[in-house]
Design a protein around this motif. Structure first.
Motif, PDB file in Angstrom:
ATOM      1  N   ARG A 228       0.739  -1.268  -0.110  1.00  0.00           N
ATOM      2  CA  ARG A 228       0.055  -0.043   0.131  1.00  0.00           C
ATOM      3  C   ARG A 228       0.905   1.248   0.039  1.00  0.00           C
ATOM      4  O   ARG A 228       0.491   2.246  -0.596  1.00  0.00           O
ATOM      5  CB  ARG A 228      -0.830  -0.223   1.192  1.00  0.00           C
ATOM      6  N   THR A 229       1.721   1.077   0.737  1.00  0.00           N
ATOM      7  CA  THR A 229       2.997   2.563   0.778  1.00  0.00           C
ATOM      8  C   THR A 229       3.582   2.514  -0.503  1.00  0.00           C
ATOM      9  O   THR A 229       3.687   3.654  -0.669  1.00  0.00           O
ATOM     10  CB  THR A 229       3.884   2.090   1.674  1.00  0.00           C
ATOM     11  N   ILE A 230       4.067   1.433  -1.333  1.00  0.00           N
ATOM     12  CA  ILE A 230       4.363   1.641  -2.462  1.00  0.00           C
ATOM     13  C   ILE A 230       3.588   2.196  -3.547  1.00  0.00           C
ATOM     14  O   ILE A 230       3.823   2.944  -4.369  1.00  0.00           O
ATOM     15  CB  ILE A 230       5.237   0.457  -3.072  1.00  0.00           C
ATOM     16  N   SER A 231       2.131   1.889  -3.310  1.00  0.00           N
ATOM     17  CA  SER A 231       1.186   2.465  -4.387  1.00  0.00           C
ATOM     18  C   SER A 231       1.064   3.632  -4.109  1.00  0.00           C
ATOM     19  O   SER A 231       0.819   4.530  -5.235  1.00  0.00           O
ATOM     20  CB  SER A 231      -0.142   1.474  -4.100  1.00  0.00           C
ATOM     21  N   ALA A 232       1.042   4.101  -2.906  1.00  0.00           N
ATOM     22  CA  ALA A 232       0.808   5.730  -2.611  1.00  0.00           C
ATOM     23  C   ALA A 232       2.002   6.322  -2.926  1.00  0.00           C
ATOM     24  O   ALA A 232       1.744   7.589  -3.521  1.00  0.00           O
ATOM     25  CB  ALA A 232       0.604   5.829  -1.026  1.00  0.00           C
ATOM     26  N   ARG A 233       3.017   5.863  -3.152  1.00  0.00           N
ATOM     27  CA  ARG A 233       4.135   6.593  -3.782  1.00  0.00           C
ATOM     28  C   ARG A 233       4.103   6.753  -4.839  1.00  0.00           C
ATOM     29  O   ARG A 233       4.521   7.845  -5.665  1.00  0.00           O
ATOM     30  CB  ARG A 233       5.612   5.928  -3.234  1.00  0.00           C
ATOM     31  N   PHE A 234       3.543   5.805  -5.678  1.00  0.00           N
ATOM     32  CA  PHE A 234       3.721   5.765  -6.994  1.00  0.00           C
ATOM     33  C   PHE A 234       2.487   6.740  -7.701  1.00  0.00           C
ATOM     34  O   PHE A 234       2.689   7.330  -8.620  1.00  0.00           O
ATOM     35  CB  PHE A 234       3.251   4.363  -7.640  1.00  0.00           C
ATOM     36  N   ALA A 235       1.360   6.911  -6.880  1.00  0.00           N
ATOM     37  CA  ALA A 235       0.215   7.802  -7.139  1.00  0.00           C
ATOM     38  C   ALA A 235       0.750   9.088  -7.164  1.00  0.00           C
ATOM     39  O   ALA A 235       0.378  10.094  -7.724  1.00  0.00           O
ATOM     40  CB  ALA A 235      -0.937   7.576  -6.174  1.00  0.00           C
ATOM     41  N   ALA A 236       1.888   9.618  -6.115  1.00  0.00           N
ATOM     42  CA  ALA A 236       2.356  10.902  -5.880  1.00  0.00           C
ATOM     43  C   ALA A 236       2.923  11.275  -7.251  1.00  0.00           C
ATOM     44  O   ALA A 236       2.639  12.510  -7.684  1.00  0.00           O
ATOM     45  CB  ALA A 236       3.397  10.925  -4.907  1.00  0.00           C
ATOM     46  N   PHE A 237       3.385  10.357  -8.159  1.00  0.00           N
ATOM     47  CA  PHE A 237       4.006  11.047  -9.464  1.00  0.00           C
ATOM     48  C   PHE A 237       3.333  10.356 -10.692  1.00  0.00           C
ATOM     49  O   PHE A 237       3.752  10.626 -11.746  1.00  0.00           O
ATOM     50  CB  PHE A 237       5.787  10.901  -9.652  1.00  0.00           C
ATOM     51  N   SER A 238       2.418   9.423 -10.344  1.00  0.00           N
ATOM     52  CA  SER A 238       1.784   9.154 -11.659  1.00  0.00           C
ATOM     53  C   SER A 238       1.067   9.854 -12.393  1.00  0.00           C
ATOM     54  O   SER A 238       0.634   9.657 -13.747  1.00  0.00           O
ATOM     55  CB  SER A 238       0.977   7.675 -11.321  1.00  0.00           C
ATOM     56  N   GLY A 239       0.612  11.380 -11.873  1.00  0.00           N
ATOM     57  CA  GLY A 239      -0.058  12.021 -12.757  1.00  0.00           C
ATOM     58  C   GLY A 239       0.878  12.666 -13.982  1.00  0.00           C
ATOM     59  O   GLY A 239       0.156  13.119 -14.798  1.00  0.00           O
ATOM     60  N   GLU A 240       2.135  12.425 -13.891  1.00  0.00           N
ATOM     61  CA  GLU A 240       2.843  13.052 -14.783  1.00  0.00           C
ATOM     62  C   GLU A 240       3.150  11.817 -15.827  1.00  0.00           C
ATOM     63  O   GLU A 240       3.813  12.096 -17.008  1.00  0.00           O
ATOM     64  CB  GLU A 240       4.409  13.093 -14.181  1.00  0.00           C
ATOM     65  N   LEU A 241       2.839  10.740 -15.812  1.00  0.00           N
ATOM     66  CA  LEU A 241       2.698   9.716 -16.903  1.00  0.00           C
ATOM     67  C   LEU A 241       1.447   9.268 -17.568  1.00  0.00           C
ATOM     68  O   LEU A 241       0.292  10.169 -17.275  1.00  0.00           O
ATOM     69  CB  LEU A 241       2.929   8.239 -15.892  1.00  0.00           C
ATOM     70  N   GLY A 242       1.649   8.509 -18.674  1.00  0.00           N
ATOM     71  CA  GLY A 242       0.587   8.425 -19.418  1.00  0.00           C
ATOM     72  C   GLY A 242      -0.295   7.342 -19.119  1.00  0.00           C
ATOM     73  O   GLY A 242      -0.182   6.836 -17.904  1.00  0.00           O
ATOM     74  N   GLN A 243      -1.602   7.120 -19.506  1.00  0.00           N
ATOM     75  CA  GLN A 243      -2.548   6.047 -19.112  1.00  0.00           C
ATOM     76  C   GLN A 243      -1.898   4.901 -19.136  1.00  0.00           C
ATOM     77  O   GLN A 243      -2.426   4.021 -17.956  1.00  0.00           O
ATOM     78  CB  GLN A 243      -3.655   6.357 -20.084  1.00  0.00           C
ATOM     79  N   LYS A 244      -1.441   4.166 -20.183  1.00  0.00           N
ATOM     80  CA  LYS A 244      -0.974   2.972 -20.292  1.00  0.00           C
ATOM     81  C   LYS A 244       0.208   2.629 -18.955  1.00  0.00           C
ATOM     82  O   LYS A 244       0.178   1.723 -18.605  1.00  0.00           O
ATOM     83  CB  LYS A 244      -0.306   2.596 -21.624  1.00  0.00           C
ATOM     84  N   GLN A 245       0.884   3.635 -18.846  1.00  0.00           N
ATOM     85  CA  GLN A 245       1.891   3.694 -17.840  1.00  0.00           C
ATOM     86  C   GLN A 245       1.375   3.471 -16.420  1.00  0.00           C
ATOM     87  O   GLN A 245       1.602   2.812 -15.551  1.00  0.00           O
ATOM     88  CB  GLN A 245       2.958   4.686 -17.631  1.00  0.00           C
ATOM     89  N   GLN A 246       0.244   4.323 -16.033  1.00  0.00           N
ATOM     90  CA  GLN A 246      -0.647   4.332 -14.899  1.00  0.00           C
ATOM     91  C   GLN A 246      -1.253   3.263 -14.873  1.00  0.00           C
ATOM     92  O   GLN A 246      -1.162   2.374 -13.774  1.00  0.00           O
ATOM     93  CB  GLN A 246      -1.612   5.434 -14.712  1.00  0.00           C
ATOM     94  N   GLU A 247      -1.733   2.206 -15.631  1.00  0.00           N
ATOM     95  CA  GLU A 247      -2.228   1.119 -15.774  1.00  0.00           C
ATOM     96  C   GLU A 247      -1.407  -0.178 -15.408  1.00  0.00           C
ATOM     97  O   GLU A 247      -1.518  -0.825 -14.645  1.00  0.00           O
ATOM     98  CB  GLU A 247      -2.963   0.752 -17.228  1.00  0.00           C
ATOM     99  N   GLU A 248      -0.086  -0.103 -15.837  1.00  0.00           N
ATOM    100  CA  GLU A 248       0.930  -0.907 -15.403  1.00  0.00           C
ATOM    101  C   GLU A 248       1.427  -0.768 -14.010  1.00  0.00           C
ATOM    102  O   GLU A 248       1.641  -1.880 -13.608  1.00  0.00           O
ATOM    103  CB  GLU A 248       1.945  -0.448 -16.508  1.00  0.00           C
TER     104      GLU A 248
END
Length: 119
Positions: A51-71
């Motif tokens: 869950r912590t890793i998912s939250a860290r990824f969510a912090a910068f996933s706004g800069e990524l594309g849709q396919k990258q966010q899905e991955e």
């Protein structure tokens, strides 16, 4: 201060006579109880790390594309998926068509920070 001293004396006496036949069965029961609790605690720890890793990824996933966010969502859905990703793309440095360069480095840094809690 006296209570602490008595506690230390009691622990030392217990350690000294723990192999005595009358105390040994109780020691083994306590050990089994602590082992079971420790196993459950490490499982919870793994889920918390995920869950912590998912939250860290969510912090910068706004800069990524849709396919990258899905991955990112896919690899953080399960501990084995995350460890497989880490092994392939962070340790073995295989080419990932979705994450490369700075983005892959950030992802690997986040996973490496929490890797010990995943195992």
């Amino acid at each position: 201060m006296k209570k602490t001293l008595w506690l230390i004396v009691a622990i030392m006496l217990l350690a000294t006579f723990s192999d005595h036949p009358t105390i040994k069965p109780y020691k083994e029961q306590l050990y089994a109880l602590f082992s079971e609790s420790a196993g459950q605690a490490s499982q919870v720890h793994g889920e918390q790390v995920l869950r912590t890793i998912s939250a860290r990824f969510a912090a910068f996933s706004g800069e990524l594309g849709q396919k990258q966010q899905e991955e990112l969502k896919r690899i953080t859905s399960d501990k084995t998926e995350l460890l497989a990703f880490y092994q392939a793309y962070c340790v073995e440095k295989q080419f990932n068509p979705l994450f490369f360069g700075h983005t892959q480095g950030r992802i690997c840094d986040v996973i490496a920070e929490f890797e010990r809690g995943m195992r």
